[in-house]
Design a protein around this motif. Structure first.
Motif, PDB file in Angstrom:
ATOM      1  N   TRP A 386       0.831  -1.207   0.000  1.00 47.74           N
ATOM      2  CA  TRP A 386       0.000   0.000   0.000  1.00 47.74           C
ATOM      3  C   TRP A 386       0.860   1.250   0.000  1.00 47.74           C
ATOM      4  O   TRP A 386       0.518   2.253  -0.638  1.00 47.74           O
ATOM      5  N   MET A 387       1.985   1.226   0.697  1.00 48.67           N
ATOM      6  CA  MET A 387       2.882   2.381   0.704  1.00 48.67           C
ATOM      7  C   MET A 387       3.426   2.640  -0.694  1.00 48.67           C
ATOM      8  O   MET A 387       3.522   3.794  -1.139  1.00 48.67           O
ATOM      9  N   THR A 388       3.757   1.575  -1.409  1.00 48.03           N
ATOM     10  CA  THR A 388       4.293   1.711  -2.764  1.00 48.03           C
ATOM     11  C   THR A 388       3.246   2.269  -3.719  1.00 48.03           C
ATOM     12  O   THR A 388       3.542   3.131  -4.557  1.00 48.03           O
ATOM     13  N   ASN A 389       2.009   1.796  -3.595  1.00 49.73           N
ATOM     14  CA  ASN A 389       0.961   2.171  -4.551  1.00 49.73           C
ATOM     15  C   ASN A 389       0.239   3.471  -4.219  1.00 49.73           C
ATOM     16  O   ASN A 389      -0.491   4.002  -5.062  1.00 49.73           O
ATOM     17  N   THR A 390       0.404   3.966  -2.989  1.00 51.08           N
ATOM     18  CA  THR A 390      -0.331   5.167  -2.590  1.00 51.08           C
ATOM     19  C   THR A 390       0.555   6.346  -2.224  1.00 51.08           C
ATOM     20  O   THR A 390       0.098   7.487  -2.237  1.00 51.08           O
ATOM     21  N   GLY A 391       1.822   6.062  -1.872  1.00 52.80           N
ATOM     22  CA  GLY A 391       2.687   7.133  -1.421  1.00 52.80           C
ATOM     23  C   GLY A 391       2.501   7.456   0.048  1.00 52.80           C
ATOM     24  O   GLY A 391       3.088   8.407   0.573  1.00 52.80           O
ATOM     25  N   LEU A 392       1.652   6.681   0.744  1.00 48.18           N
ATOM     26  CA  LEU A 392       1.442   6.880   2.177  1.00 48.18           C
ATOM     27  C   LEU A 392       2.691   6.451   2.949  1.00 48.18           C
ATOM     28  O   LEU A 392       3.429   5.563   2.521  1.00 48.18           O
ATOM     29  N   THR A 393       2.908   7.072   4.089  1.00 49.11           N
ATOM     30  CA  THR A 393       4.031   6.704   4.946  1.00 49.11           C
ATOM     31  C   THR A 393       3.664   5.513   5.819  1.00 49.11           C
ATOM     32  O   THR A 393       2.489   5.126   5.900  1.00 49.11           O
ATOM     33  N   LEU A 394       4.670   4.955   6.501  1.00 49.69           N
ATOM     34  CA  LEU A 394       4.412   3.839   7.410  1.00 49.69           C
ATOM     35  C   LEU A 394       3.490   4.291   8.541  1.00 49.69           C
ATOM     36  O   LEU A 394       2.605   3.539   8.965  1.00 49.69           O
ATOM     37  N   ALA A 395       3.679   5.521   9.020  1.00 48.69           N
ATOM     38  CA  ALA A 395       2.813   6.039  10.082  1.00 48.69           C
ATOM     39  C   ALA A 395       1.365   6.129   9.606  1.00 48.69           C
ATOM     40  O   ALA A 395       0.431   5.832  10.358  1.00 48.69           O
ATOM     41  N   ASP A 396       1.178   6.520   8.337  1.00 50.66           N
ATOM     42  CA  ASP A 396      -0.177   6.590   7.780  1.00 50.66           C
ATOM     43  C   ASP A 396      -0.813   5.204   7.722  1.00 50.66           C
ATOM     44  O   ASP A 396      -1.954   5.001   8.154  1.00 50.66           O
TER      45      ASP A 396
END
Length: 614
Positions: A386-396
Motif C-alpha cells: 500500500w505504501m508503494t501504490n499510494t505514497g502513504l508513509t508507514l505512520a499513515d
C-alpha cells in the motif's frame, strides 16, 4: 462569548487568569462543580474582587464542593446566588447535541484503556454531562446499551449507561422522587464508535456534510471575499438555524443543491423585487409600493443565495480537482463488497496517469473503508504494497491497524499485532460487518447508497425488535430476557433546545403520573381494566410520543445527524442523536491515529466526581 457580551455584561473573563478587581460590579460565575473552580471563587471572595458573587454550576455539585463554599465566611457573606444549571452540553441543531468531550475516543479505546483508571474517569465525565441533558430536557430515560457480546469487545457503552443511571437515580433520590424511575419518559440507546467505523470516514454527499468535509468552515462560519467599488472585502456568513436557505438545503444531495441554487438564481434574474417580471411597464402605485416594501427582504435573499452559490462553487471545484466523484463511486462499491484491492490500485494508478493529485487523507479514507469492510487483509507485506501504490508513509498505514482497538479484525492471522495484549487480543472474530443500503427517498441519487448503522438501530428500537442480548437494558445482564418497557402518558414533543427543568424536578415519588399502569380511572374514580388489545395499542401510541435518543461515545457524524431528522419524520416521534463530539472525516482519522499511544487521565478531568460508587 458573543451572546454573553450582548447581554448587558461589562466584561467576560476566564476564571483561570489573573483579573482586575471590580468592587462596584457583581461577579457571575458559570463554572464546573470542581474543587479547582470553587477554590478560585473562594479566593476571589476573600480578596473582595467583586461586589457580590453569583455562582452557577454547569451540573450537580458534589457535597465536598458545597462544603468548601460554606467553610469560607467571606464567600458566604458575598454569595448572591448558588444554583445548578445542568448545562454541560452544546446543541448542534434541533436534533443533535454534543457533550464536548473531544478526547473521548482516545480516553476509552487507546492502548491499555480498557478497565483503566483513565477510562473510568472519562466515562464519569461523559455520564455526568449526559445527565445534564436529561435534566434539561425534563426526561427520565429507559436506558439500553451496546453490550460486550459477539464481535463487540468493549464495555464502554455499559460503563456510561450504568453511570448515567446511577447519577440520575442519585438526583431523584435527593428530591425524594426515586420511584419516578418506574415511569420513564424517553428511550435512550448508548453505543460507542465501534458500532459503525465506516460512517466516520465514508464520503457523505449531502450539502452539510460536503461543506464540513471539504471546506474550511470553523464553527459553521464561512469566510469569503467580494469585490466592491472599494476593492476586495472579506466577509463571513454563519451557516445555522437563522439561515433559511441553509436549513432548506443542508440535508439534500449535493447534485440536488446545485440544481436548486441554479433555479433560484434564474428566478431572481427574471423576477423583480415586487414579484413582477423585470422590465415590466405600467406598474400601478400599489405595485410600486409593494416592490419597495419587499426590497430589503429580496436583497437579503439574494445575499444568502450569493453565499450559497459561492459555497457550492467551491465544493464543485474541489470535487473536480481531486476527482472525488470517481473516488466516491469506488468507495460505495468497496463498502458493499463489490470492489477489491485491485480496483483501488487501478484507480490510484489511473488518477496518477491523468495528473490528478489525490490528497493523502483521501487515499487513507478509502483504505479505511476497505479494511473496515474486508476483514483480515493487512500484514507487513501488505503495508509495504500500500505504501508503494499510494505514497502513504508507514505512520499513515499503521493507522489502519488501529481499527483493531475498535474491534475490527484488520490484521491477517499470524500477522504481528502490536495490540495482542490489549482488550481485544487474538480472539477478535473475523466478521464482515453488515452494511445498510439506503432505500426509498434519496436512494435515486448517485453515490448515496451507504446508510449509517445508527438508522437501522433506531428503526429496530422503535419497532421493539432490537436484539435484547446485544442491546440490553440497564440492570439486565446480556443474554437475559428484557422486561417490556414501562410506558407513560404521551408528552408533547419538544426540541432538544427546550428546557423543561421543572417537569423533571417535580416528578412525584409515585412516578410521573402515579396510579396503576394497567388501568384507567374514570371521572367517578372507578378503575376499569383494559383489554390486551387496548393495552397494546396504547403502548404503541405512548411509545411514539416518547423521545428516542441515541448517544455515541467517541464522536458522531453529519450523516448520522441527518438521519435523526429523517427518522423523526418517518417514525412520527422525535429522534435525537448526541455524542461526545461532532466529527469530520479528517478529525476522526486524526483521533484514530492517536489510539496507539497509552491513554492517561487529562488534568482537566482529575477532580471530576467518581460516579462508580453512587
Amino acid at each position: 462569548m458573543d451572546d454573553a457580551s450582548s447581554s448587558s455584561l461589562a466584561v467576560v473573563e476566564n476564571l483561570d487568569v489573573a483579573r482586575a478587581p471590580q468592587p462596584t460590579l457583581d461577579g457571575v460565575y458559570f463554572i464546573a462543580p470542581s474543587e479547582r473552580s470553587v477554590a478560585r471563587v473562594v479566593e476571589d471572595c476573600e480578596k473582595k474582587l467583586y461586589r457580590k458573587a453569583h455562582v452557577f454550576f454547569t451540573s450537580a455539585a458534589p457535597r465536598g464542593v458545597l462544603n468548601a463554599i460554606k467553610a469560607s465566611k467571606a464567600c458566604v457573606s458575598m454569595l448572591g446566588n448558588c444554583s445548578e444549571m445542568n448545562l454541560e452540553y452544546f446543541t448542534v441543531d434541533p436534533k443533535g447535541f454534543s457533550v464536548g468531550v473531544e478526547d473521548a475516543l482516545r480516553g476509552t479505546f487507546a492502548v491499555g484503556s480498557e478497565q483503566s483508571q483513565a477510562q473510568a474517569r472519562m466515562m464519569d465525565m461523559i455520564a455526568q454531562r449526559l445527565a445534564t441533558v436529561m435534566v434539561s430536557l425534563g426526561e427520565i430515560p429507559s436506558i439500553r446499551y451496546m453490550a460486550k457480546v459477539g464481535n463487540k469487545k468493549s464495555d464502554v457503552s455499559r460503563g456510561v449507561a450504568d453511570r448515567l443511571d446511577r447519577s440520575l437515580t442519585a438526583l431523584l433520590r435527593a428530591k425524594g422522587a426515586e420511584a419516578a424511575k418506574n415511569n420513564p419518559t424517553c428511550d435512550v440507546l448508548i453505543v460507542d464508535r465501534s458500532f459503525d467505523v465506516i460512517a466516520p470516514v465514508v464520503h457523505e454527499w449531502t450539502y452539510e456534510s460536503m461543506v464540513t468535509d471539504l471546506l474550511n468552515v470553523p464553527n459553521g462560519v464561512y469566510q469569503y471575499k467580494i469585490t466592491t467599488k472599494k476593492g476586495e472585502e472579506s466577509k463571513e456568513a454563519v451557516l445555522g438555524e437563522n439561515d433559511p436557505l441553509w436549513v432548506e438545503l443542508r440535508h439534500a444531495h449535493i447534485a440536488e443543491v446545485l440544481t436548486v441554487l441554479a433555479d433560484k438564481a434564474k428566478t431572481f434574474a427574471n423576477v423583480g423585487p415586487g414579484g413582477g417580471v423585470v422590465g415590466g411597464r405600467d406598474l400601478t402605485t400599489g405595485q410600486l409600493k409593494k416592490a419597495v416594501e419587499a426590497l430589503p427582504r429580496v436583497l437579503e435573499q439574494q445575499a444568502k443565495l450569493s453565499v450559497h452559490t459561492s459555497i457550492a462553487g467551491e465544493i464543485n471545484a474541489v470535487l473536480q480537482k481531486s476527482a472525488l466523484s470517481e473516488v466516491g463511486r469506488l468507495e460505495q462499491d468497496v463498502v458493499f463488497g463489490d470492489a477489491t484491492s485491485k480496483d483501488l490500485i487501478a484507480l490510484f494508478n489511473d488518477l496518477d496517469s491523468r495528473g490528478v493529485r489525490l490528497p493523502m487523507v483521501e487515499k487513507l479514507r478509502l483504505l479505511l473503508c476497505y479494511v473496515s469492510s474486508h476483514p483480515q487483509k493487512i500484514d507487513e507485506s501488505e503495508k509495504k504494497r500500500w505504501m508503494t501504490n499510494t505514497g502513504l508513509t508507514l505512520a499513515d498505514v499503521n493507522i489502519l491497524q488501529n481499527l483493531e482497538l475498535l474491534g475490527v479484525k484488520v490484521l491477517k492471522d499470524g500477522a504481528s499485532n502490536p495490540f495482542s495484549s490489549s482488550m481485544f487480543g487474538s480472539s477478535t472474530k473475523s466478521i464482515r460487518p453488515k452494511v445498510l443500503e439506503r432505500k426509498g427517498a434519496g436512494s435515486e441519487w448517485d453515490l448515496f447508497r451507504f446508510l449509517p448503522t445508527m438508522a437501522g438501530l433506531v428503526t429496530e428500537l422503535d419497532a421493539g425488535t432490537l436484539d435484547a442480548t446485544e442491546y440490553p437494558s440497564v440492570g439486565i445482564s446480556p443474554g437475559a430476557a428484557n422486561a417490556p418497557p414501562t410506558m407513560m402518558s404521551p408528552t408533547k414533543s419538544r426540541s432538544v433546545r427546550t428546557r423543561t427543568e421543572a417537569s423533571w424536578a417535580t416528578h412525584s415519588s409515585a412516578g410521573s403520573l402515579g396510579g396503576d399502569g394497567d388501568s384507567e380511572r374514570s371521572a367517578s374514580g372507578t378503575n376499569h381494566r383494559r383489554s390486551d388489545s387496548m393495552t397494546s395499542n396504547r403502548a404503541a401510541s405512548q411509545r411514539s410520543s416518547r423521545r428516542l435518543i441515541v448517544f455515541v461515545v467517541g464522536g458522531m457524524t453529519r450523516g448520522e445527524l441527518r438521519e435523526a431528522h429523517v427518522l423523526s419524520q418517518k417514525l412520527h416521534r422525535e429522534v435525537i442523536i448526541g455524542s461526545t463530539s461532532l466529527e469530520t472525516p479528517a478529525s476522526f482519522v486524526e483521533k484514530l491515529a492517536g489510539l496507539a499511544s497509552v491513554a492517561s487521565i487529562p488534568e482537566k478531568y482529575a477532580d471530576i466526581a467518581d460516579l462508580s460508587g453512587l
